[in-house]
Design a protein around this motif. Structure first.
Motif, PDB file in Angstrom:
ATOM      1  N   VAL A 111       0.688  -1.329  -0.009  1.00 23.37           N
ATOM      2  CA  VAL A 111       0.059  -0.068  -0.169  1.00 23.37           C
ATOM      3  C   VAL A 111       0.958   1.126   0.053  1.00 23.37           C
ATOM      4  O   VAL A 111       1.883   1.178   0.775  1.00 23.37           O
ATOM      5  CB  VAL A 111      -0.882   0.160   1.307  1.00 23.37           C
ATOM      6  N   THR A 112       0.545   2.192  -0.799  1.00 24.74           N
ATOM      7  CA  THR A 112       1.092   3.681  -0.735  1.00 24.74           C
ATOM      8  C   THR A 112      -0.128   4.675  -0.642  1.00 24.74           C
ATOM      9  O   THR A 112      -0.984   4.446  -1.584  1.00 24.74           O
ATOM     10  CB  THR A 112       1.695   3.933  -2.073  1.00 24.74           C
ATOM     11  N   ILE A 113       0.062   5.409   0.310  1.00 26.97           N
ATOM     12  CA  ILE A 113      -0.943   6.436   0.555  1.00 26.97           C
ATOM     13  C   ILE A 113      -0.383   7.997   0.379  1.00 26.97           C
ATOM     14  O   ILE A 113       0.687   8.039   1.238  1.00 26.97           O
ATOM     15  CB  ILE A 113      -1.740   6.252   1.523  1.00 26.97           C
ATOM     16  N   VAL A 114      -0.808   8.854  -0.363  1.00 24.44           N
ATOM     17  CA  VAL A 114      -0.080   9.965  -0.500  1.00 24.44           C
ATOM     18  C   VAL A 114      -1.241  10.895   0.591  1.00 24.44           C
ATOM     19  O   VAL A 114      -2.405  10.791   0.125  1.00 24.44           O
ATOM     20  CB  VAL A 114      -0.178  10.705  -1.814  1.00 24.44           C
ATOM     21  N   PHE A 115      -0.606  11.548   1.208  1.00 29.07           N
ATOM     22  CA  PHE A 115      -1.483  12.499   2.147  1.00 29.07           C
ATOM     23  C   PHE A 115      -1.109  14.117   2.002  1.00 29.07           C
ATOM     24  O   PHE A 115      -0.190  14.530   1.501  1.00 29.07           O
ATOM     25  CB  PHE A 115      -1.127  12.240   3.904  1.00 29.07           C
ATOM     26  N   GLN A 116      -2.066  14.843   2.175  1.00 30.52           N
ATOM     27  CA  GLN A 116      -1.910  16.459   2.073  1.00 30.52           C
ATOM     28  C   GLN A 116      -2.547  16.990   3.360  1.00 30.52           C
ATOM     29  O   GLN A 116      -3.636  16.629   3.699  1.00 30.52           O
ATOM     30  CB  GLN A 116      -2.701  16.733   0.661  1.00 30.52           C
ATOM     31  N   LYS A 117      -1.943  18.126   3.805  1.00 32.08           N
ATOM     32  CA  LYS A 117      -2.527  18.671   4.860  1.00 32.08           C
ATOM     33  C   LYS A 117      -3.523  19.620   4.223  1.00 32.08           C
ATOM     34  O   LYS A 117      -3.719  20.240   3.145  1.00 32.08           O
ATOM     35  CB  LYS A 117      -1.337  19.744   5.260  1.00 32.08           C
ATOM     36  N   ASP A 118      -4.620  19.558   5.114  1.00 30.03           N
ATOM     37  CA  ASP A 118      -6.088  20.247   4.670  1.00 30.03           C
ATOM     38  C   ASP A 118      -6.005  21.430   5.390  1.00 30.03           C
ATOM     39  O   ASP A 118      -6.391  21.629   6.621  1.00 30.03           O
ATOM     40  CB  ASP A 118      -7.127  19.200   4.878  1.00 30.03           C
ATOM     41  N   LYS A 119      -5.907  22.532   4.648  1.00 24.23           N
ATOM     42  CA  LYS A 119      -5.871  23.829   5.200  1.00 24.23           C
ATOM     43  C   LYS A 119      -7.246  24.264   5.572  1.00 24.23           C
ATOM     44  O   LYS A 119      -7.332  24.877   6.629  1.00 24.23           O
ATOM     45  CB  LYS A 119      -5.438  24.822   4.306  1.00 24.23           C
ATOM     46  N   LYS A 120      -8.238  23.627   5.187  1.00 25.25           N
ATOM     47  CA  LYS A 120      -9.550  24.008   5.671  1.00 25.25           C
ATOM     48  C   LYS A 120      -9.952  23.266   7.033  1.00 25.25           C
ATOM     49  O   LYS A 120     -10.770  24.006   7.421  1.00 25.25           O
ATOM     50  CB  LYS A 120     -10.723  23.506   4.616  1.00 25.25           C
ATOM     51  N   SER A 121      -9.509  22.378   7.278  1.00 19.15           N
ATOM     52  CA  SER A 121      -9.563  21.477   8.546  1.00 19.15           C
ATOM     53  C   SER A 121      -8.509  22.033   9.544  1.00 19.15           C
ATOM     54  O   SER A 121      -8.346  21.115  10.547  1.00 19.15           O
ATOM     55  CB  SER A 121      -9.750  20.111   8.412  1.00 19.15           C
TER      56      SER A 121
END
Length: 137
Positions: A111-121
């Motif tokens: 498994v590979t998961i790309v994450f991004q910081k969510d500025k809205k949350s």
């Protein structure tokens, strides 16, 4: 808590949904532009709507689910992007509601998961992309 620890906890909470059956919480894990390559047919690139529908169906249809995450590595690539890689072992019974029969599963996937910081949350991490590929055996 470090960003790596937050991402690790998020990964475990995500797979825990298949045990708790709280599938209404799945969208909270996904970024708006989420995509996924699954390890089951039709092996297509799924947009957020299709991925969400299939994830909810899968998590709701499995009973006696358990999982183990091995060799988890998390790397913060840039300040707001991270990549997690690991091997996922999952077991359970996929229940067919129409025939009332179950099929045992014992899967191993990379498994590979790309994450991004969510500025809205408020800077929480969201899954931007998942890629699962079944391992032989």
């Amino acid at each position: 808590m470090t960003d790596s620890a937050k991402i690790r906890d998020l990964i475990y909470k995500y797979f825990q949904i298949a045990k708790s059956k709280e599938i209404e919480g799945i969208p909270d894990f996904f970024a708006e532009r989420f995509t996924k390559f699954g390890d089951s047919p039709p092996y297509d690139l799924r947009d957020i709507d299709r991925a969400l529908m299939l994830e909810q169906l899968q998590f709701a249809s499995i009973s006696d689910y358990d999982f183990k995450i091995n060799d988890l590595r998390i790397e913060i690539v840039a300040g707001d992007v991270a990549i997690a890689t690991f091997a996922l072992e999952s077991t359970g019974i996929i229940v067919d509601d129409y025939s009332f029969r179950g099929t045992a599963i014992n899967n191993k996937s990379r498994v590979t998961i790309v994450f991004q910081k969510d500025k809205k949350s408020g800077g929480g991490w969201k899954m931007l992309h998942q890629h699962f590929s079944k391992m032989p055996g």
